[in-house]
Motif scaffolding. Structure first.
Motif, mmCIF file in Angstrom:
data_model
loop_
_atom_site.group_PDB
_atom_site.id
_atom_site.type_symbol
_atom_site.label_atom_id
_atom_site.label_comp_id
_atom_site.label_asym_id
_atom_site.label_seq_id
_atom_site.Cartn_x
_atom_site.Cartn_y
_atom_site.Cartn_z
ATOM 1 N N SER A 175 0.837 -1.183 0.111
ATOM 2 C CA SER A 175 -0.075 -0.073 0.024
ATOM 3 C C SER A 175 0.730 1.229 0.021
ATOM 4 C CB SER A 175 -1.000 0.010 1.047
ATOM 5 O OG SER A 175 -0.431 -0.081 2.350
ATOM 6 N N ASN A 176 1.953 1.246 0.620
ATOM 7 C CA ASN A 176 2.897 2.093 0.648
ATOM 8 C C ASN A 176 3.606 2.449 -0.753
ATOM 9 O OD1 ASN A 176 2.829 2.632 3.226
ATOM 10 N ND2 ASN A 176 4.613 1.245 3.693
ATOM 11 N N ALA A 177 3.734 1.508 -1.570
ATOM 12 C CA ALA A 177 4.064 1.661 -3.069
ATOM 13 C C ALA A 177 3.019 2.208 -3.854
ATOM 14 C CB ALA A 177 4.429 0.234 -3.668
ATOM 15 N N VAL A 178 1.765 1.924 -3.678
ATOM 16 C CA VAL A 178 0.876 2.552 -4.148
ATOM 17 C C VAL A 178 0.636 3.942 -3.895
ATOM 18 C CG1 VAL A 178 -1.884 2.470 -4.439
ATOM 19 C CG2 VAL A 178 -0.696 0.649 -4.478
ATOM 20 N N THR A 179 0.619 4.479 -2.527
ATOM 21 C CA THR A 179 0.624 5.591 -2.223
ATOM 22 C C THR A 179 1.692 6.548 -2.892
ATOM 23 O OG1 THR A 179 -0.276 4.989 -0.126
ATOM 24 C CG2 THR A 179 0.970 7.279 -0.110
ATOM 25 N N LYS A 208 3.413 10.937 -6.806
ATOM 26 C CA LYS A 208 4.213 11.142 -7.832
ATOM 27 C C LYS A 208 3.499 11.702 -8.872
ATOM 28 C CE LYS A 208 8.578 8.943 -8.247
ATOM 29 N NZ LYS A 208 9.281 7.556 -8.730
ATOM 30 N N LEU A 209 2.393 10.928 -9.328
ATOM 31 C CA LEU A 209 1.389 11.455 -10.422
ATOM 32 C C LEU A 209 0.757 12.667 -10.014
ATOM 33 C CD1 LEU A 209 -0.016 10.770 -13.052
ATOM 34 C CD2 LEU A 209 -1.720 9.501 -11.694
ATOM 35 N N GLY A 210 0.463 12.943 -8.745
ATOM 36 C CA GLY A 210 -0.189 14.215 -8.415
ATOM 37 C C GLY A 210 -1.749 14.395 -9.057
ATOM 38 N N SER A 259 -10.000 11.758 -9.062
ATOM 39 C CA SER A 259 -8.911 12.280 -10.006
ATOM 40 C C SER A 259 -9.307 12.817 -11.304
ATOM 41 C CB SER A 259 -7.643 11.391 -10.176
ATOM 42 O OG SER A 259 -6.997 12.038 -11.166
ATOM 43 N N GLU A 260 -8.667 13.799 -11.771
ATOM 44 C CA GLU A 260 -8.890 14.079 -13.191
ATOM 45 C C GLU A 260 -8.337 13.594 -14.347
ATOM 46 O OE1 GLU A 260 -5.712 17.270 -12.056
ATOM 47 O OE2 GLU A 260 -7.147 15.951 -11.024
ATOM 48 N N HIS A 261 -7.497 12.766 -13.675
ATOM 49 C CA HIS A 261 -6.654 11.670 -14.759
ATOM 50 C C HIS A 261 -7.530 10.852 -15.413
ATOM 51 C CE1 HIS A 261 -2.871 13.494 -13.803
ATOM 52 N NE2 HIS A 261 -3.201 13.350 -12.513
ATOM 53 N N LEU A 315 -4.330 3.507 -13.978
ATOM 54 C CA LEU A 315 -4.200 2.101 -14.231
ATOM 55 C C LEU A 315 -2.814 1.841 -14.526
ATOM 56 C CD1 LEU A 315 -5.109 -0.644 -13.838
ATOM 57 C CD2 LEU A 315 -6.092 -0.596 -16.121
ATOM 58 N N GLU A 316 -2.006 2.620 -15.493
ATOM 59 C CA GLU A 316 -0.473 2.532 -15.785
ATOM 60 C C GLU A 316 0.189 2.770 -14.671
ATOM 61 O OE1 GLU A 316 1.130 1.320 -18.447
ATOM 62 O OE2 GLU A 316 -0.957 0.682 -18.794
ATOM 63 N N THR A 317 -0.308 3.821 -13.932
ATOM 64 C CA THR A 317 0.433 4.216 -12.674
ATOM 65 C C THR A 317 0.401 3.406 -11.592
ATOM 66 O OG1 THR A 317 -0.082 6.769 -13.182
ATOM 67 C CG2 THR A 317 0.499 6.440 -10.780
#
Length: 71
Positions: A16-20, A25-27, A44-46, A52-54
């Motif tokens: 979960s830390n990796a996901v966070t 980073k994406l913001g 998100s607006e993404h 998903l890629e993130t």
């Protein structure tokens, strides 16, 4: 913004830390991680593809579950 729900194969705090980390980073995202159910809910607006890629950058198996209606 639309809320999107994703499955991410997380097994521990480290996962979960990796996901966070990758999402920060994406913001431009607000998110909740549901570790027991292996779900990540992202506000998100993404677009879905970007999100998903993130999530896949964590090296975990990730998939899109669908839109979550704002309650």
């Amino acid at each position: 913004f639309q809320k999107h729900e994703f499955f991410v194969d997380m097994t521990c705090e480290g996962c979960s830390n990796a996901v966070t980390r990758v999402l920060h980073k994406l913001g431009g995202v607000n998110f909740d991680i549901d570790l027991p159910n292996k779900k990540v809910c992202i506000d998100s607006e993404h677009n879905v593809d970007t999100l998903l890629e993130t999530l896949k950058k964590t090296g975990k198996n990730a998939s899109y579950l669908g839109e979550k209606s704002a309650q």
